[in-house]
Design an enzyme around this catalytic site. Sequence first.
Site, PDB file in Angstrom:
ATOM      1  N   SER A 193       0.860  -1.184   0.000  1.00 25.30           N
ATOM      2  CA  SER A 193       0.000   0.000   0.000  1.00 25.30           C
ATOM      3  C   SER A 193       0.890   1.226   0.000  1.00 25.30           C
ATOM      4  O   SER A 193       1.914   1.248  -0.688  1.00 25.30           O
ATOM      5  CB  SER A 193      -0.928  -0.060   1.210  1.00 25.30           C
ATOM      6  N   HIS A 200      -3.109  -1.431  -2.904  1.00 27.01           N
ATOM      7  CA  HIS A 200      -4.186  -0.448  -2.701  1.00 27.01           C
ATOM      8  C   HIS A 200      -4.066   0.635  -3.765  1.00 27.01           C
ATOM      9  O   HIS A 200      -2.983   1.116  -4.064  1.00 27.01           O
ATOM     10  CB  HIS A 200      -4.089   0.166  -1.302  1.00 27.01           C
ATOM     11  N   ASP A 222      -4.346  -4.156   6.521  1.00 26.64           N
ATOM     12  CA  ASP A 222      -4.779  -5.094   5.488  1.00 26.64           C
ATOM     13  C   ASP A 222      -3.585  -5.985   5.102  1.00 26.64           C
ATOM     14  O   ASP A 222      -2.480  -5.485   4.934  1.00 26.64           O
ATOM     15  CB  ASP A 222      -5.271  -4.313   4.258  1.00 26.64           C
TER      16      ASP A 222
END
Lengths: 218, 285
Positions: A39, A66, A159
């Site tokens: 991310s 992401h 995540d």
Amino acid sequence: MKKRSIRRSGIKYCKVVGDLGMSKYKLDNTYRAIVLGGSAGSFQGITKILSSIPDSFELPIIMCLHRLKHVRNGFVEALSIKSTKPVTEPYDKEKLKKGKVYLAPSNYHLCVELGNSFSLSTEEMVNNSRPSIDITLETAAYSYKKRLIGILLSGANKDGALGMKAIKDNGGLTIVQDPNECMIKTMPESALQATTIDHVLKVTEIIEFLIELDKNYK
Amino acid sequence: MWSINYYGNWIMHNIEITDLKRLTQLVKDNHGYDFTNYAMSSFRRRVNRILDLYNFSSVNGLIEKINTRPAFVEEVVNEITVNVTEMFRDPSFWREVRDHIIPNILLNHQSVNVWHAGCSSGEEVFSMAILLREMGIEGKVKLIATDLDNSILDKAKKATIPVKNMELNEKNYIRFQGSETLSKYYKEENGVAVLDPTLIENVSFRKHDLVRGGIFNKFDLVLCRNVMIYFNQNLQNEVLKKLHESLFKYGYLIIGSKESLIWCEIANKFIVVNNEEKIYKKIRD
């Protein structure tokens, strides 16, 4: 800190034995795929990895990063520019193939299906994310069991942590980017808290790992 | 709701494929819903979600509950099916429908029959209704919207959307380049956006199961976006046959932006009109 210095000196030592034909990470050719999550702060590391692996790299690499939900185009092209291999966003039910690099499309979750294909999903966001790294990692772990390698890079939320746990629980191999090197270390640190991580590596070491791994497939 | 729950206590239950097969067989044999050919990866996650939400320790617990209270199946169906949707999802696609597809159909027809197959809570239907109103051709277009889930159809008929979703819908509408502001079409009441009821007064919402249901009408335009992604390849082929049969020759089929007909048996009966937006045209019966 002590742990780190041991690990790093170990790597130096292994570099020498590596030249004698021994493997540093004790890898074999039983793995079937690599899943890679990242991310905030991971883009540079990913382009470095993609530009450094040989274009004959054998295992499929499934990336879940992401990204902006409403921007469908551009990201895959940006990643492809420096990559030694083309990066593609799989279609629903597309078969996974050797040597390919895949990227989870924007605004879809990317699941790995039993029988070596992909399924997409528009279900609820997970960890505020769609695509969610947890979903890609967990479904891949369910399909490949111990024949899967999970790599998690820099990122600002957790995540991926439970996805890494799923990989470990299924007997796979887990790697996170060294938090000290990460622009934002929340993501690898969450994974370190959630499960056993086999290797904590800098991006250059991840590349070294992948190149060594690939030699087992030639 | 789910993401908070998920974020805090994500539990992956140990669900075997055999568990899922027992569940789908039971539901198919006794309750009239067929999930046997759903894509395993997402179906397993949906079942996991039900175990989480209702506090079952295993699939066995869920099966027992269905056996003792058959009506519970409706709730299961509601949770299995994915009902996350947006107004004007993929705005460039909606521009294409407005600027090319509908005008093209109207070149040869006085009226247009549209089917939203798997309409969920109706956001795509509302988007289409707004698009048609802005084109000034509402009276020429007949919309039919179907789903297999009764409770989600009831929600669609009410045409209410949680206000928290409206920010995304507004953004999509701006990218769609509509001629008004989206707020013109709804008013806020108690945390929900209530759509102008006249938008959908002529829409026919009906229960229809793409998997088990038959052909019920012919259409110029079928939208089935991000519905078949939950099916395996075999079921996709079966459903596509029905969608094909439900189209007039030279009618349009539209699927999700990351779906493809490439691997489907029926691909040779369509041509690609717009690959980016996944718009196909039926060219063979």
